[in-house]
Design an enzyme around this catalytic site. Structure first.
Site, short mmCIF file in Angstrom:
data_model
loop_
_atom_site.label_atom_id
_atom_site.label_comp_id
_atom_site.label_asym_id
_atom_site.label_seq_id
_atom_site.Cartn_x
_atom_site.Cartn_y
_atom_site.Cartn_z
N HIS A 14 0.86 -1.19 0.00
CA HIS A 14 0.00 0.00 0.00
C HIS A 14 0.90 1.24 0.00
CE1 HIS A 14 -3.83 2.04 1.88
NE2 HIS A 14 -3.14 2.91 1.14
N GLU A 197 -11.27 3.49 6.08
CA GLU A 197 -10.23 4.41 6.58
C GLU A 197 -10.97 5.49 7.37
OE1 GLU A 197 -8.22 6.63 3.50
OE2 GLU A 197 -6.56 7.23 4.81
N ASP A 276 1.62 7.13 2.04
CA ASP A 276 2.18 8.31 1.36
C ASP A 276 3.39 8.77 2.16
OD1 ASP A 276 -0.06 8.88 -0.68
OD2 ASP A 276 -1.12 8.67 1.21
N1 ADE Z 1 -4.67 8.74 -1.85
C1 ADE Z 1 -3.43 8.82 -1.34
N2 ADE Z 1 -3.42 8.46 -0.06
C2 ADE Z 1 -4.71 8.14 0.26
C3 ADE Z 1 -5.35 7.68 1.44
N3 ADE Z 1 -4.70 7.50 2.58
N4 ADE Z 1 -6.67 7.46 1.39
C4 ADE Z 1 -7.35 7.65 0.26
N5 ADE Z 1 -6.80 8.08 -0.87
C5 ADE Z 1 -5.48 8.32 -0.88
ZN ZN Z 2 -3.81 4.74 0.54
#
Ligand code: ADE
Ligand code: ZN
Length: 337
Positions: A14, A197, A276
């Site tokens: 991820h 999330e 990220d």
């Molecule tokens: N795009 C990049 N990071 C993300 C995340 N944590 N949740 C949803 N979309 C994303």
């Molecule tokens: Zn993500």
């Protein structure tokens, strides 16, 4: 301890390639492409990386991605991530990319995929890292736009293992993309989706039942529904959990409150990932270290998380076995931990 978490063989499942754009590289590419950034310096950019929720992060993330214009930019972005991953002994990585973030700005799909793909090929050849590519649809855009993106991807089918779903979760449930995912599976793609999330457990059910996903990205809110937790454990549907991301985006108030250890103890196939890394304060090893420190993970937990990363991947059975043997011999030789 730090070297143990860098050295342990692992897969990353991820990681948004656009989310690995370090501010230094963002400035370098912006200079090269003569693009004005909303920040005056690297320090100012880093100071702005203070997020209230997912949307406040996405606004900055899409602004950063605006510097990426040429094939060489996508190549450099991907190459830099691969070097970092290799330095943390990531043996295999499954990388998300968001074509609509670029095609909506007039950058052709082939520029994006060719830059990324060339870097992945060089990564295999020169760095020895194995990889797969996952095309994510932006869920805040329409299902029609996702379908058009899928059509653009068909000539590159061999380079793309799966499709996924990311961006603003709340108000954009998986059901919105059922037809697109049906078509993607028909065309031979595997499927994954960000769910649970910020969204509820119901979004996770939809991803499983309507989009027929092989794994759930994040999924930490499954804990709201005991039946779902049971189902995920019995079916061993993997969750690609991103601990530092979840704290940065306030899904949990602190790492100590994260439910990674609870999910592991409940028998779910959870993995640790960076999401990220340029925005959330660390790559995969830093995610392991922060989780271990706050949640008191023991050696067995760490081994299970690393093993799950291979089990949950889209590698073949033989490849999984090979990587897990590699992990097992590392654990045997690493008695100091
Ligand atoms: N795009 C990049 N990071 C993300 C995340 N944590 N949740 C949803 N979309 C994303
Ligand atoms: Zn993500």
């Amino acid at each position: 301890m730090e070297t143990f978490f860098s050295d342990i063989p692992k897969a990353e499942l991820h990681i948004h390639i656009e989310g690995s754009l370090e501010p230094e590289l963002m400035f370098e590419i912006a200079d090269r492409n003569k693009i004005k950034l909303p920040f005056n310096s690297v320090e100012e950019a880093k100071k702005a990386y203070n997020f209230e929720n997912l949307q406040s992060f996405l606004d900055i993330y899409y602004a950063g991605a605006n510097v990426l214009r040429h094939e060489a930019d996508f190549y450099q972005l991907t190459w830099n991530y691969l070097q970092k991953a290799v330095s943390q002994n990531v043996l295999h990585t499954e990388i998300f990319f968001d074509p609509q973030t670029h095609t909506d700005r007039g950058i052709p799909f082939e520029i994006v995929i060719n830059g990324i793909r060339r870097a992945l090929e060089d990564g295999k050849e020169k760095l020895g890292i194995s990889s797969k590519l996952i095309l994510c649809f932006l869920r805040h855009l329409s299902a029609e736009s996702a379908m058009a993106t899928l059509q653009s991807a068909l000539p590159y089918k061999n380079a793309i293992a799966a499709v996924g779903l990311d961006s603003s979760e709340l108000g954009n449930p998986p059901s919105k993309f059922q037809t697109v995912f049906d078509k993607a599976r028909e065309e031979g793609f595997l499927t994954v989706a960000h769910a649970g999330e910020e969204g509820t457990a119901e979004y996770i059910w939809e991803a499983i039942e309507l989009l027929k996903v092989s794994r759930i990205d994040h999924g930490v809110r499954c804990i709201q529904d005991p039946n779902l937790v049971k189902y995920l454990a019995v079916e061993q549907i993997p969750l690609t959990v991103c601990p530092l991301s979840n704290v940065k985006l306030r899904v949990f108030n602190s790492m100590a409150e994260h439910n990674l250890k609870q999910l592991l103890d409940l028998g779910l196939c959870v993995t640790v990932n960076s999401d990220d890394p340029a925005y959330f304060g660390g790559y995969i090893a830093e995610n392991f270290i922060a989780s271990k420190t706050a949640l008191n993970l023991d050696k067995k937990d760490i081994y299970q998380l690393a093993k799950n990363s291979f089990l949950a991947s889209f590698l073949s059975l033989e490849e999984k076995q090979h990587f897990i043997e590699n992990l097992d011999s590392f654990m045997l030789s690493y008695s100091r931990y």
